[in-house]
Design an enzyme around this catalytic site. Structure first.
Site, mmCIF file in Angstrom:
data_model
loop_
_atom_site.group_PDB
_atom_site.id
_atom_site.type_symbol
_atom_site.label_atom_id
_atom_site.label_comp_id
_atom_site.label_asym_id
_atom_site.label_seq_id
_atom_site.Cartn_x
_atom_site.Cartn_y
_atom_site.Cartn_z
ATOM 1 N N THR A 86 -2.229 0.321 1.698
ATOM 2 C CA THR A 86 -2.119 -1.157 2.805
ATOM 3 C C THR A 86 -2.713 -0.393 3.954
ATOM 4 O OG1 THR A 86 -0.162 -1.824 2.089
ATOM 5 C CG2 THR A 86 -0.572 -2.215 4.361
ATOM 6 N N THR A 118 1.680 3.676 0.304
ATOM 7 C CA THR A 118 3.179 4.214 0.304
ATOM 8 C C THR A 118 3.806 4.184 -1.137
ATOM 9 O OG1 THR A 118 3.987 1.857 1.145
ATOM 10 C CG2 THR A 118 3.333 3.470 2.756
ATOM 11 N N THR A 137 10.534 10.976 -0.010
ATOM 12 C CA THR A 137 10.935 9.582 -0.829
ATOM 13 C C THR A 137 10.819 8.564 -0.157
ATOM 14 O OG1 THR A 137 12.185 9.169 -2.696
ATOM 15 C CG2 THR A 137 13.429 9.640 -0.543
HETATM 16 N N1 ASP Z 1 1.115 -1.346 -2.710
HETATM 17 C C1 ASP Z 1 0.710 -0.469 -1.370
HETATM 18 C C2 ASP Z 1 0.343 0.781 -2.067
HETATM 19 O O1 ASP Z 1 1.255 1.712 -2.101
HETATM 20 C C3 ASP Z 1 1.651 -0.438 -0.512
HETATM 21 C C4 ASP Z 1 1.564 0.295 0.815
HETATM 22 O O2 ASP Z 1 0.389 1.188 0.797
HETATM 23 O O3 ASP Z 1 2.314 0.398 1.670
HETATM 24 O O4 ASP Z 1 -0.931 1.089 -2.127
#
Ligand code: ASP
Length: 341
Positions: A13, A88, A161
């Site tokens: 993201t 994330t 985590t």
């Molecule tokens: N779906 C995204 C990822 O993990 C979520 C994020 O980056 O917060 O690439």
């Protein structure tokens, strides 16, 4: 001389901007300086590179971990620290995997990302990226670890985590204190860091993906347990048990586990609880598992257990004694040191 930091952009993201149609898509890395103009003020040099394939971290694989580790190895002498921009969703897995891969790491490798894309007004990414860079570039305090920085806190990577799909403080480290806190100043807790290594950086690149996670729940059936433990090629399984490592004591369950162990499958017991540790023999409900040879995962996270098992089986899989010993032993501060473990 100015310190130098390398940003390794993998996707997620943080690296997304909103297109005219409102949808989110990854931006070119040079866009970071437009999205975070404060970076021009840094008194250290920032270089950047990106993986060939920018991914949503839900598509993370051990192959990509190797790509990241190879970049760090190749650029290790040129930089004082590394910041890995990462989605994330699987950041804690990648942080754990890198910690096992990078033996004798003597420089900071800080993973960060964001809940809102950098290109959005309220993005948490700006703060995260600036703090991660400050930590990776710091001359006075060198953290020889793979870490995760998120919303004011720096965590040991293999203790972290993801706990929230909503809040900006999306990560926690329940069984180990944070390594640093970002307020008006960055406050480091040096006594909690891993010691500086003595040897040269060594990168372990093998992973064996023939593992399983068996999460227990009331009502779990023999069919399910057996189908998991009879997965073709299976070499190891992590049993996500209750509380301090407890499980059902029915004969069929213990017999299934014992049969798997006899077939050479290594089993480790971790807890479904977020905080605390497995304590085999504390309850009768874990005695049988200990008796048949299930290994205690102590207070390890599921992310660290999965990546550690893949790492150990990938590199020592033909030596069951070493596999067992290494699973019982903290390799990179990923679990508590227990006497006589
Ligand atoms: N779906 C995204 C990822 O993990 C979520 C994020 O980056 O917060 O690439």
């Amino acid at each position: 001389m100015q310190n130098k930091v390398l940003i390794i952009y993998t996707g997620g993201t943080i690296g997304m901007v909103q297109g005219k149609d409102g949808s989110l898509h990854p931006f070119a890395l040079k866009g970071i300086f437009e999205a975070v103009p404060q970076l021009e003020l840094c008194d250290y040099t920032i270089d950047s590179c990106q993986l060939d394939n920018i991914i949503d971290s839900s598509n993370m694989t051990p192959r990509v971990w190797v790509d990241i580790a190879e970049i760090i190895k190749r650029e290790y002498d040129k930089y004082d620290g590394f910041v890995v921009l990462h989605g994330t969703d699987t950041m804690a897995y990648t942080a754990s995997a890198l910690s096992f891969m990078l033996e004798n790491l003597g420089k900071p490798v800080v993973l960060t990302g964001s809940q809102l894309p950098l290109g959005m007004l309220r993005s948490d990414g700006r703060e995260n990226i600036v703090c991660a860079l400050e930590i990776a570039a710091c001359k006075e305090v060198v953290i020889p670890e793979v870490c995760v920085f998120f919303e004011n806190r720096l965590y040991r990577g293999n203790r972290s985590t993801k706990v929230s799909a909503e809040n900006f403080d999306a990560f926690k480290s329940y069984n180990y204190p944070s390594l640093a806190k970002a307020g008006i100043t960055l406050t480091y807790k040096k006594h909690l860091f891993m010691p500086q290594p003595e040897g040269e950086l060594k990168v372990w690149k093998q992973f064996d993906e023939h593992i399983a996670v068996l999460k227990l729940f009331p009502g779990i059936t023999k069919e399910l347990v057996d189908s998991i433990l009879h997965t073709p090629g299976l070499k190891g399984a992590i049993i996500e048990a209750y509380g301090s490592g407890n499980a059902l004591t029915e004969d069929w369950f213990i017999n299934s586990l014992q049969d798997a162990i006899h077939r050479g499958i290594v089993l480790i017991d971790v807890t479904q609880c977020k905080a605390g540790s497995v304590k085999l023999r504390q309850y009768a409900a874990s005695c049988d598992m200990e008796r048949i040879g299930v290994i205690s995962g102590h207070d390890i996270t599921i992310e660290a257990a999965v990546t550690k098992m893949m790492h150990i089986l990938g590199n020592y899989g033909d030596n069951p004694d070493i596999v067992k010993r290494m699973l019982e032993t903290p390799l990179r501060g990923e679990m508590e040191q227990v006497e006589n473990a």
